[in-house]
Design a protein around this motif. Structure first.
Motif, mmCIF file in Angstrom:
data_model
loop_
_atom_site.group_PDB
_atom_site.id
_atom_site.type_symbol
_atom_site.label_atom_id
_atom_site.label_comp_id
_atom_site.label_asym_id
_atom_site.label_seq_id
_atom_site.Cartn_x
_atom_site.Cartn_y
_atom_site.Cartn_z
ATOM 1 N N LEU A 184 40.709 32.540 -13.735
ATOM 2 C CA LEU A 184 42.064 32.322 -14.229
ATOM 3 C C LEU A 184 42.145 32.554 -15.727
ATOM 4 O O LEU A 184 41.383 31.959 -16.506
ATOM 5 C CB LEU A 184 42.503 30.895 -13.895
ATOM 6 C CG LEU A 184 43.861 30.457 -14.435
ATOM 7 C CD1 LEU A 184 44.972 31.318 -13.861
ATOM 8 C CD2 LEU A 184 44.102 28.984 -14.132
ATOM 9 N N GLY A 185 43.076 33.425 -16.147
ATOM 10 C CA GLY A 185 43.291 33.692 -17.553
ATOM 11 C C GLY A 185 42.441 34.811 -18.117
ATOM 12 O O GLY A 185 42.552 35.120 -19.311
ATOM 13 N N ARG A 186 41.606 35.452 -17.298
ATOM 14 C CA ARG A 186 40.768 36.541 -17.812
ATOM 15 C C ARG A 186 41.644 37.690 -18.309
ATOM 16 O O ARG A 186 42.610 38.086 -17.659
ATOM 17 C CB ARG A 186 39.834 37.047 -16.718
ATOM 18 C CG ARG A 186 38.820 38.072 -17.206
ATOM 19 C CD ARG A 186 37.903 38.541 -16.098
ATOM 20 N NE ARG A 186 36.827 39.361 -16.618
ATOM 21 C CZ ARG A 186 35.878 39.914 -15.865
ATOM 22 N NH1 ARG A 186 35.886 39.718 -14.554
ATOM 23 N NH2 ARG A 186 34.934 40.647 -16.414
ATOM 24 N N ALA A 187 41.324 38.236 -19.461
ATOM 25 C CA ALA A 187 42.119 39.299 -20.067
ATOM 26 C C ALA A 187 42.001 40.591 -19.263
ATOM 27 O O ALA A 187 40.931 40.925 -18.744
ATOM 28 C CB ALA A 187 41.676 39.537 -21.506
ATOM 29 N N SER A 206 46.806 39.036 -18.272
ATOM 30 C CA SER A 206 45.737 38.125 -17.879
ATOM 31 C C SER A 206 45.900 37.785 -16.410
ATOM 32 O O SER A 206 47.001 37.883 -15.842
ATOM 33 C CB SER A 206 45.747 36.853 -18.725
ATOM 34 O OG SER A 206 46.985 36.169 -18.579
ATOM 35 N N ASP A 208 46.371 35.714 -13.052
ATOM 36 C CA ASP A 208 47.022 34.472 -12.657
ATOM 37 C C ASP A 208 46.151 33.744 -11.636
ATOM 38 O O ASP A 208 45.023 34.142 -11.337
ATOM 39 C CB ASP A 208 48.432 34.741 -12.121
ATOM 40 C CG ASP A 208 48.434 35.610 -10.857
ATOM 41 O OD1 ASP A 208 47.373 35.743 -10.206
ATOM 42 O OD2 ASP A 208 49.491 36.164 -10.519
ATOM 43 N N ARG A 209 46.678 32.666 -11.074
ATOM 44 C CA ARG A 209 45.895 31.836 -10.160
ATOM 45 C C ARG A 209 45.527 32.560 -8.875
ATOM 46 O O ARG A 209 44.602 32.145 -8.158
ATOM 47 C CB ARG A 209 46.665 30.549 -9.839
ATOM 48 C CG ARG A 209 46.853 29.645 -11.040
ATOM 49 C CD ARG A 209 47.487 28.327 -10.664
ATOM 50 N NE ARG A 209 47.668 27.481 -11.844
ATOM 51 C CZ ARG A 209 46.722 26.714 -12.360
ATOM 52 N NH1 ARG A 209 45.526 26.676 -11.776
ATOM 53 N NH2 ARG A 209 46.958 25.992 -13.434
ATOM 54 N N TRP A 233 34.211 37.695 -20.110
ATOM 55 C CA TRP A 233 34.598 36.338 -19.718
ATOM 56 C C TRP A 233 33.491 35.376 -20.147
ATOM 57 O O TRP A 233 32.362 35.446 -19.658
ATOM 58 C CB TRP A 233 34.809 36.269 -18.217
ATOM 59 C CG TRP A 233 35.120 34.889 -17.703
ATOM 60 C CD1 TRP A 233 34.279 34.056 -17.047
ATOM 61 C CD2 TRP A 233 36.373 34.198 -17.800
ATOM 62 N NE1 TRP A 233 34.911 32.875 -16.723
ATOM 63 C CE2 TRP A 233 36.201 32.946 -17.177
ATOM 64 C CE3 TRP A 233 37.609 34.525 -18.352
ATOM 65 C CZ2 TRP A 233 37.227 32.023 -17.101
ATOM 66 C CZ3 TRP A 233 38.636 33.583 -18.271
ATOM 67 C CH2 TRP A 233 38.449 32.359 -17.646
#
Length: 362
Positions: A184-187, A206, A208-209, A233
């Motif tokens: 979650l949130g990885r660019a 990025s 999402d869930r 990451w």
């Protein structure tokens, strides 16, 4: 020395040998057994580079420990260089607990060793990173007839001129319907290949869930070759490296125009369909779909029979005589289709009931 003296000497050593064995198998003063063990958490479902916790027992206590690896069962063990400088030692009862990154290979085995002992091996099965690009139609054309919605998806890599769309980066779905872990949130970067084969950044996002990143049509405005790049990451102690997707060939095309004035003339054993065609150089074929034939009104979601016939793009009629029965309801849909495999926005559709068969004279 006589045989009697030799036997007596051997018997004298038995209690001492028993004490030595007991030192390695008896519980410690804290109640922990010194039988070697290894537990890796999480044991599966991780990418190479994610941080893992290694715990277990490798007695006796108070010894320096490190990791060894081998490519497969039966191969020679080799020290893991990054683990040797670590200040890892066992507690007084031989227990240990430390963190280390998951390897990026499948079937590779790790174990924890000291100067005098080693744990059983743990076999890794790392998840491979993936990034798949696809086009999402935001308002897919559909026809409700009745209560069933039928959607004809676009071929891979196509969007339709004048119809809203997104390009989605999917990092979780696999062909066998299993799901990969979500970071979650990885660019994520969306890049466009340039004439000199370099890549220009078109957008940043990025995950999402659900493991997706979506990019609007303003960032993908025309034909080209795109790719997604997953960034490094390092959250939560992880060390997962960047990853590029395969090139994604994207085109914006027109839909072929629909047929008009669809009509059906039934007999007890056939249905004759006719339609009109607009002038359209984008049309390559006509697709005729049939559902029905049972003792119930069929639906497109669960037809009694489903037949697709592909005709030439200039055809204006079709006679269906394959398995047609009297006094049955059949449903027909007629699409136009382009050379790229893009269907018309809507299909002409009609229901028809075949008449009863005429009885012969007595």
């Amino acid at each position: 020395m006589s045989r009697r003296k030799t036997l007596a000497a051997a018997l004298c050593w038995l209690p001492v040998a028993g004490m030595i064995v007991a030192l390695f198998v008896a519980p410690s003063s804290t109640g922990a057994a010194s039988i070697a063990s290894l537990n890796v958490t999480p044991g599966s479902g991780v990418y190479g580079g994610q941080q893992l916790t290694f715990s277990g027992v490798v007695g006796p206590g108070g010894q320096a420990i490190w990791l060894q690896r081998r490519g497969e069962a039966g191969a020679a063990w080799a020290d893991v260089p990054d683990s040797i400088p670590q200040p890892w030692t066992t507690s007084s009862d031989g227990r240990f607990r430390f963190t280390f990154h998951a390897p990026a290979m499948n079937t590779v085995q790790f174990r924890v060793v000291s100067r005098t002992a080693e744990t059983p091996a743990h076999t890794f099965s790392a998840e491979h990173q993936e990034a798949d690009l696809l086009v999402r139609e935001l308002q897919p054309p559909s026809v409700v007839w009745p209560t069933q919605t039928v959607i004809e998806p676009l071929p891979r890599g196509f969007a339709v001129k004048g119809e809203p769309y997104q390009v989605r980066v999917d990092t979780v779905n696999r062909a066998n319907d299993d799901k990969k872990p979500v970071l979650l949130g990885r660019a994520v970067r969306l890049e466009l290949r340039q004439p000199d084969n370099s890549w220009a950044v078109k957008g940043q996002g990025s995950l999402d869930r659900s493991g997706y990143a979506d990019f609007g049509s303003a960032l993908v405005p025309g034909d080209g070759v795109y790719r997604a790049v997953l960034g490094d990451w390092t959250a939560n102690g992880d060390n997962v490296g960047w990853f590029p997707s395969l090139p994604f060939y994207f085109r914006i095309v027109d839909r072929p125009l629909e047929v008009t004035d669809l009509r059906a003339v039934p007999t007890p054993s056939s249905v004759t369909l006719t339609w009109k065609l607009p002038q359209d150089s984008n049309r390559q074929g006509i697709v005729v779909v049939r559902g029905g034939g049972g003792d119930y009104v069929p639906t497109w979601a669960a037809p009694g029979r489903f037949v697709i016939n592909t005709l030439g793009g200039s055809r204006t009629g079709y006679v269906d005589s394959s398995g047609i029965l009297p006094n049955r309801i059949y449903r027909y849909a007629v699409y136009t289709v382009s050379e790229d495999g893009v269907y018309s926005k809507v299909a002409a559709r009609t229901d028809v009931r075949t008449p009863d068969a005429q009885r012969g004279a007595l």
